[in-house]
Design an enzyme around this catalytic site. Structure first.
Site, short mmCIF file in Angstrom:
data_model
loop_
_atom_site.label_atom_id
_atom_site.label_comp_id
_atom_site.label_asym_id
_atom_site.label_seq_id
_atom_site.Cartn_x
_atom_site.Cartn_y
_atom_site.Cartn_z
N LEU A 206 10.09 9.91 51.77
CA LEU A 206 10.57 11.22 52.23
C LEU A 206 9.74 12.34 51.61
O LEU A 206 9.44 12.31 50.41
CB LEU A 206 12.03 11.40 51.82
CG LEU A 206 12.64 12.80 52.02
CD1 LEU A 206 12.89 13.09 53.49
CD2 LEU A 206 13.94 12.94 51.22
N ASP B 102 23.90 27.65 52.05
CA ASP B 102 24.65 28.89 51.83
C ASP B 102 26.10 28.60 51.46
O ASP B 102 26.69 27.63 51.93
CB ASP B 102 24.61 29.75 53.10
CG ASP B 102 24.95 31.19 52.83
OD1 ASP B 102 25.04 31.58 51.66
OD2 ASP B 102 25.13 31.94 53.82
N HIS C 154 26.41 27.28 42.19
CA HIS C 154 25.03 26.81 42.25
C HIS C 154 24.88 25.47 41.55
O HIS C 154 24.14 24.59 42.02
CB HIS C 154 24.10 27.85 41.61
CG HIS C 154 24.05 29.15 42.36
ND1 HIS C 154 23.61 29.24 43.66
CD2 HIS C 154 24.40 30.42 41.99
CE1 HIS C 154 23.68 30.51 44.07
NE2 HIS C 154 24.15 31.23 43.07
#
Length: 254
Positions: free
Chosen positions: A137, A26, A43
């Site tokens: 991962l 956020d 972004h």
């Protein structure tokens, strides 16, 4: 990959480092606004924070990382921002997947894909297929995802699989149909940007997750900021319903 046990049914093993980290990224728009830039610039800058966090998790041997990229409620944002985010997502899939594959990373995309166009849906499928054979991962990206949708979708899928004949549902019945049966429940949840809510993210899976909130805006969330969250995590008593005395006794026995 087998299903992991529920923290409400069995006390899971814990370590100094979390095995699974979940993040709400956020603050992109506010980061841009502070710099008199359009929200979309935040972004774009936030993608660099994603790359850095992925590299850090690989280096620390954290096995699972889940990022909340676009919620089912984010469609309410201005249409030009949504259009940009869809384009950025497509661009990221085209540019980043080969790098993830080279790094032995498994990419999973969770959420309702039905609202995305056919090109984006196909790119998502190809990205998952390309990395499916890796064993490093596991990076899960939540897109058009909501925690309530996840549970409702799992119930409906379970009912359809049993021709609607199910009259009682247990956790073990539902788990295979949730979005992330391949991952343990998150050990650590991080939300950047100063907000202190979960915002419909992994509602089922966060039952006993340690929550960490920081004022740091996502584009500024660097390795030092992540380390601060890990320091906080290491200071927690993960009791899972037990008393502090039980926790201390079990910890000394291991």
């Amino acid at each position: 990959m087998g299903f992991f046990s529920s923290s409400t049914k069995q006390v899971p093993d814990t370590n100094a480092l979390p095995q699974h980290v979940a993040v709400i990224m956020d603050g992109n728009g506010r980061w841009a606004k502070k710099r008199f830039l359009p929200r979309v610039a935040g972004h774009q800058r936030g993608l660099e924070s994603v790359r850095q966090l992925v590299k850090t998790c690989v280096r620390l041997d954290i096995k699972f990382l889940t990022l909340f990229a676009f919620s089912s409620e984010n469609w309410r944002r201005p249409s030009d921002e949504v259009t940009f985010l869809m384009g950025l997502f497509l661009e990221a899939l085209e540019r980043e997947v080969s790098k993830l594959h080279e790094a032995n990373i498994i990419l999973k995309l969770i959420g309702d894909r039905s609202l995305f166009n056919e090109v984006l849906q196909q790119k998502m499928l190809e990205a998952e297929q390309k990395t499916a054979g890796n064993n490093g991962l596991t990076l899960s990206i939540a897109v058009n995802y909501g925690g309530r949708w996840d549970v409702i979708n799992a119930v409906n899928t379970l009912l359809q699989a049993n021709s609607g004949k199910v009259t009682e549902i247990s956790e073990s019945d539902l788990t295979p149909h949730l979005s992330m049966p391949y991952a343990p429940e998150p050990d650590l949840f991080i939300r950047t940007g100063g907000e202190t809510r979960i915002s419909n993210f992994l509602l089922w899976q966060l039952a006993y997750t340690e929550l960490y909130f920081t004022d740091t805006l996502w584009p500024d969330f660097d390795e030092a900021a992540f380390e601060a969250s890990l320091v906080s995590y290491r200071q927690r008593e993960r009791r899972f319903g037990r008393t502090s005395e039980q926790f201390s006794s079990d910890s000394s026995a291991t």
